[in-house]
Enzyme design. Structure first.
Site, PDB file in Angstrom:
ATOM      1  N   LYS A 225      -1.563 -13.771  -3.751  1.00 51.56           N
ATOM      2  CA  LYS A 225      -1.601 -14.262  -5.129  1.00 51.56           C
ATOM      3  C   LYS A 225      -1.006 -15.658  -5.268  1.00 51.56           C
ATOM      4  O   LYS A 225      -0.303 -16.152  -4.387  1.00 51.56           O
ATOM      5  CB  LYS A 225      -0.891 -13.266  -6.047  1.00 51.56           C
ATOM      6  N   ARG A 259      -1.172  -2.716  -2.688  1.00 46.79           N
ATOM      7  CA  ARG A 259      -2.582  -3.104  -2.836  1.00 46.79           C
ATOM      8  C   ARG A 259      -2.768  -4.452  -2.128  1.00 46.79           C
ATOM      9  O   ARG A 259      -2.190  -5.446  -2.557  1.00 46.79           O
ATOM     10  CB  ARG A 259      -2.919  -3.219  -4.325  1.00 46.79           C
TER      11      ARG A 259
HETATM   12  C1  9MG Z   1      -7.205  -5.352  -9.863  1.00 42.92           C
HETATM   13  N1  9MG Z   1      -5.906  -5.917  -9.552  1.00 42.92           N
HETATM   14  C2  9MG Z   1      -5.638  -7.193  -9.208  1.00 42.92           C
HETATM   15  N2  9MG Z   1      -4.325  -7.353  -9.014  1.00 42.92           N
HETATM   16  C3  9MG Z   1      -3.758  -6.151  -9.225  1.00 42.92           C
HETATM   17  C4  9MG Z   1      -2.440  -5.666  -9.185  1.00 42.92           C
HETATM   18  O1  9MG Z   1      -1.422  -6.458  -8.909  1.00 42.92           O
HETATM   19  N3  9MG Z   1      -2.225  -4.371  -9.454  1.00 42.92           N
HETATM   20  C5  9MG Z   1      -3.260  -3.538  -9.763  1.00 42.92           C
HETATM   21  N4  9MG Z   1      -2.968  -2.246 -10.030  1.00 42.92           N
HETATM   22  N5  9MG Z   1      -4.530  -3.943  -9.827  1.00 42.92           N
HETATM   23  C6  9MG Z   1      -4.766  -5.224  -9.562  1.00 42.92           C
END
Ligand code: 9MG
Length: 285
Positions: A225, A259
């Site tokens: 990110k 994730r």
């Molecule tokens: C779809 N998406 C993109 N970034 C995310 C994040 O940090 N958490 C979750 N749950 N979904 C995300």
């Protein structure tokens, strides 16, 4: 946690691989959207790689959550997501998470074997609470400041980011319970990068433990990110080491699900962190 007909063991950290089936994929090094069957085959291939690398969940998204991304119609989102879900469900032993805020997408994907819902809007869209409740699936509720990814990065402001994120998530848990989604089916996520400056993101990561007060599993998504780009001054294709550092910190502060884009490297980083944590509790390595 029961995810449809599959079970997720949250006593160990689970790694969720990101699978974008959008034409303007965010930072996974390539979108799996080429239209129709080809897209589904490519999504299956990438999902299979991620499962081989240790992902136990794949998060399939057909709507870009990148700031400024164009909105997508319900039909377009269904057309992107359903073929990929069908193919992955038929071929792989993995929990399929649906990255969506759209009630119709919840309903349709649950019917063909999705195992959990991941909503960056925390079920705030009209009809979302009811549709999610009817699926019987677990839901990840994420915090975002601003109503949409399009406006979320417009001068984000908090008096106390940790408290405000916790308060928001508490209210959404209550809304879910009122709609018939029990706490046992909820996962919480502070929403790194969603309506937050670098300082907000760093504070949230440092204070992640504060969210354990809500007594629900935590999902963390920091992979590649902007916060990592800003902290390290690195473009998106050079953020793996920074992403791994945040995964190690999140796991050491009790995150249950990471994730990520880089599954193999994250699985190693997570397992190593867990081994160190086990030793600190006097457990076997
Ligand atoms: C779809 N998406 C993109 N970034 C995310 C994040 O940090 N958490 C979750 N749950 N979904 C995300």
């Amino acid at each position: 946690m029961q995810c449809g007909d599959r079970r997720l063991d949250l006593s160990r950290v689970q790694v969720m691989g990101i699978l974008n089936v959008t034409p303007d994929s965010f930072s996974d090094g390539g979108s799996y959207y080429r239209g129709g069957c080809l897209a589904a085959e490519q999504a299956l291939q990438r999902a299979a790689e991620m499962v081989d690398e240790g992902a136990t969940i794949v998060d399939i998204g057909g709507e870009s959550t990148r700031p400024g991304a164009a909105p997508v119609s319900v039909q377009e989102e269904l057309d992107r997501v359903l073929p990929a879900v069908e193919r992955i469900r038929a071929e792989l032993d993995v929990v399929i998470s649906i990255d969506s805020s759209t009630p119709e997408v919840f309903t349709e994907t649950a019917t063909i074997g999705a195992g959990m819902l991941n909503d960056v809007r925390a079920l705030t869209r009209e009809g979302a609470l009811e549709a999610a409740a009817a699926t019987g699936l677990p839901v990840c509720l994420m915090h975002m400041q601003g109503n949409t990814p399009a406006d979320m990065q417009w001068a984000p402001h908090y008096d106390d980011v940790v408290q405000e994120v916790a308060d928001f998530l508490t209210r959404r848990v209550q809304a879910c319970e009122r709609a018939g989604i029990p706490r046992e089916r909820l996962i919480l996520d502070p929403g790194f990068g969603f309506g937050k400056t670098l300082e907000h993101n760093l504070r949230l990561l440092n204070r992640l433990e504060a969210l354990h007060a809500l007594a629900l599993p935590l999902l963390v998504g920091t992979s590649r990110k902007t916060m990592i780009g800003q902290a390290l001054d690195r473009p998106v294709d050079q953020r793996q080491a920074g992403s791994l550092a945040t995964a190690v910190i999140a796991v050491s502060k009790g995150a249950h699900i990471m994730r990520v884009h880089d599954v193999a490297a994250t699985v190693d980083a997570v397992r190593m962190t867990e081994a160190v944590l086990r030793e600190s509790k006097g457990e076997q390595p």
